[in-house]
Design an enzyme around this catalytic site. Structure first.
Site, PDB file in Angstrom:
ATOM      1  CG  ASN A 133       0.724   0.778   8.401  1.00  0.00           C
ATOM      2  OD1 ASN A 133       1.215   0.026   9.239  1.00  0.00           O
ATOM      3  ND2 ASN A 133       1.249   0.942   7.200  1.00  0.00           N
TER       4      ASN A 133
ATOM      5  NE  ARG B 218       5.964  -2.671   8.279  1.00  0.00           N
ATOM      6  CZ  ARG B 218       5.396  -1.690   7.572  1.00  0.00           C
ATOM      7  NH1 ARG B 218       5.529  -0.434   7.929  1.00  0.00           N
ATOM      8  NH2 ARG B 218       4.687  -1.971   6.505  1.00  0.00           N
TER       9      ARG B 218
ATOM     10  CD  GLU C 257       0.042   2.446   4.356  1.00  0.00           C
ATOM     11  OE1 GLU C 257       0.182   3.211   3.397  1.00  0.00           O
ATOM     12  OE2 GLU C 257       0.128   2.821   5.528  1.00  0.00           O
TER      13      GLU C 257
ATOM     14  CE1 TYR D 296       1.560   7.640   9.977  1.00  0.00           C
ATOM     15  CE2 TYR D 296       0.451   5.881   8.784  1.00  0.00           C
ATOM     16  CZ  TYR D 296       1.610   6.471   9.248  1.00  0.00           C
ATOM     17  OH  TYR D 296       2.825   5.874   9.003  1.00  0.00           O
TER      18      TYR D 296
ATOM     19  CG  HIS E   3       6.609   0.379   1.833  1.00  0.00           C
ATOM     20  ND1 HIS E   3       6.460   0.289   3.207  1.00  0.00           N
ATOM     21  CD2 HIS E   3       6.138   1.586   1.486  1.00  0.00           C
ATOM     22  CE1 HIS E   3       5.921   1.412   3.658  1.00  0.00           C
ATOM     23  NE2 HIS E   3       5.721   2.233   2.640  1.00  0.00           N
TER      24      HIS E   3
ATOM     25  CD  GLU F 119       3.744   2.733   7.670  1.00  0.00           C
ATOM     26  OE1 GLU F 119       3.140   3.803   7.471  1.00  0.00           O
ATOM     27  OE2 GLU F 119       4.169   2.008   6.761  1.00  0.00           O
TER      28      GLU F 119
HETATM   29  O1  IFM Z   1       5.268   7.401   4.434  1.00  0.00           O
HETATM   30  C1  IFM Z   1       4.102   6.630   4.419  1.00  0.00           C
HETATM   31  C2  IFM Z   1       4.450   5.158   4.342  1.00  0.00           C
HETATM   32  O2  IFM Z   1       5.220   4.881   3.234  1.00  0.00           O
HETATM   33  C3  IFM Z   1       3.187   4.349   4.266  1.00  0.00           C
HETATM   34  N1  IFM Z   1       2.274   4.694   5.309  1.00  0.00           N
HETATM   35  C4  IFM Z   1       2.002   6.082   5.553  1.00  0.00           C
HETATM   36  C5  IFM Z   1       3.281   6.854   5.664  1.00  0.00           C
HETATM   37  C6  IFM Z   1       2.981   8.349   5.886  1.00  0.00           C
HETATM   38  O3  IFM Z   1       2.277   8.842   4.800  1.00  0.00           O
END
Ligand code: IFM
Length: 480
Positions: A300, A81, A170, A302, A125, A377
């Site tokens: 995504n 990706r 995002e 985290y 992006h 992600e």
């Molecule tokens: O590096 C970023 C990415 O560009 C978008 N999502 C989160 C990642 C970590 O912050």
């Protein structure tokens, strides 16, 4: 060596990938006709990025694609990706296209296919051509129209070879961080602009999505990648705290999901933000355009957030968690406080809580039972060191990925239709306002020599991809 008792397995059809983004890895910002982007400008503005770092060189991927594809092949990736740099393809964001830019990605796509790796393309992006920002940026409707044209061009150009098309990465960050809190490019700080940007990003998605559908029809997979938030009420029995969580859910999640998947903006979002804007930038017919539906939703994930009603009686806490710290990034939610959560934390200060991954995926699959999901992600920044044996023993990163994949597996057992996983990131890269001070890669970049060094997490990921089973975390240091 201890072993993890049960190694979770994944279906053979599960797509294993790694992700990057153009400005974060390519460098070569002045080469072959690329125009300036908002990130070039932002990074060149004193005080905006840590140590003034910019993506001018980054991981120098622009000159090292062959080496990087060889690494991907060695890893055994099914898919890669990456994003197209709009200013490389259309330097001013409108009008003439740049053949050298188009050719760069054509070669990349061909070489990936040749290596047996599926290209998963993100059209945008975050590297908006600067002239479009000068003309108003995402708060201006014209940017969405220009994005639709650019989207059409790239689908026409690469559609015969690229099946999976992601319009935006995002949009939460582009709108709220770019135009609300200003911690991302272009660094503007207006709640009204942030909300207008939300809509124009959704509209841009719709226009580019139409191009995917019209040009490629059934054969294509239309996708949008969102960083959905799992914002939990501090006290679930408190109506105030539940309402705080609802507000964040509306701003962060439903502001994007509803117009795209359901064709409307949520009433509560419009009400919460009514003192900021009347949303008159949503014109007749817009919601038909945004309402593309999706063939797969990119997720995504985290970290999680914990929120409560803020009573204005003490200093407000805005604890971190994927950008959530920026106080002004939540238009209409001044009365929401983001609490510090229990650790452990990554080097970003984000809490590690894989249960949020399961909760998010299961929740999405309940709301949208027919919608396939893809983790586009997930990964972690840690302060890696090169050991005396020359290796990077990033056991924390291996553990992070292991635990989150276990959480994905749990969600799948509970019925979530998750089709694949892309680790963020293939290689260390330019972490936006943090510059090169945060490392997310499974491949280390030595920023002095630009040498690529396999971290333990890369060996571990390769073993996972070879077996479709989670290898024990402890095995990573012995793999080669
Ligand atoms: O590096 C970023 C990415 O560009 C978008 N999502 C989160 C990642 C970590 O912050």
């Amino acid at each position: 060596m201890t072993t993890t008792p049960s190694a979770r397995t994944f279906p053979a059809s599960f797509v294993w990938g790694a992700a990057t983004a153009s400005y974060q890895i390519e460098g070569a910002v002045d080469e072959d006709g690329r125009g300036p982007s908002i990130w070039d400008t932002f990074a060149a503005t004193p005080g905006k990025t840590l140590d003034g770092h910019s993506g001018a060189v980054a991981a120098d991927h622009y000159h090292r694609t062959a080496e990087d594809i060889a690494i991907m092949k060695d890893l055994g990736l099914d898919a890669y990706r990456f994003s197209l740099a709009w200013p490389r393809i259309q330097p001013t964001g409108s009008g003439a296209f740049n053949q050298a830019g188009l050719d760069f990605y054509a070669r990349l796509i061909d070489d990936l296919l040749e290596a047996g790796i599926d290209p998963v393309v993100t059209m945008y992006h975050w590297d908006l051509p600067q002239p479009l920002e000068d003309a108003g940026g995402w708060p201006a409707r014209d940017t969405a129209l220009r994005f639709g044209e650019y989207g059409r061009k790239v689908v026409e150009t690469y559609g015969d070879r690229v099946k999976v098309w992601t319009t935006l990465n995002e949009p939460w960050c582009s709108s709220y961080l770019g135009y609300g809190s200003g911690v991302h490019a272009p660094g503007r700080t207006s709640d009204a602009d942030a909300l207008a940007a939300v809509h124009h990003l959704n509209l841009g998605h719709g226009l580019a999505g139409r191009a995917v559908r019209e040009i490629l029809g059934e054969g294509a997979t239309l996708s949008l990648t969102l960083n959905l938030h799992v914002a939990r009420p501090d006290d679930p029995t408190s109506a105030e705290d539940r309402d705080a969580a609802r507000k964040i859910d509306a701003l962060a999640n439903r502001a994007f999901l509803n117009p795209v998947l359901d064709g409307y903006y949520p009433e509560d979002l419009l009400a919460d933000t009514s003192a900021i804007t009347d949303w008159s930038f949503v014109q007749d017919g817009d919601l038909e355009i945004t309402h593309t539906g999706l063939d797969v939703l990119g997720v995504n994930f985290y970290s999680t957030q914990r929120v409560r009603r803020y009573t204005f009686e003490h200093e407000k806490t805005m604890a971190d968690g994927h950008g959530a710290s920026a106080a002004t990034a939540w238009p209409g939610a001044d009365d929401v406080e983001f609490l510090v959560q229990p650790g452990p934390y990554t080097a970003m200060g984000w809490n590690i809580d894989p249960s949020g991954m399961t909760e998010l995926l299961v929740g999405l699959s309940k709301t949208y039972p027919e919608l396939p999901l893809m983790i586009t992600e997930n990964g972690a920044a840690f302060d890696d060191v090169v050991s005396e044996d020359g290796r990077v023993h990033d056991v924390d990163r291996v553990s992070y990925v292991h635990r989150h994949l276990d959480a994905v597996g749990e969600a799948m057992e509970a019925g979530a239709d998750v089709r694949g996983y892309f680790v963020w990131s293939l290689m260390d890269n330019y972490e936006w306002a943090y510059g090169y001070h945060r490392r997310f890669g499974i491949i280390r970049i030595d920023y002095d020599t630009l040498e690529r060094i396999w971290k333990d997490s890369a060996y571990w990921y390769r073993e996972l991809l070879r077996t479709d089973a989670l290898p024990p975390v402890e095995s990573a240091a012995d793999l080669a």
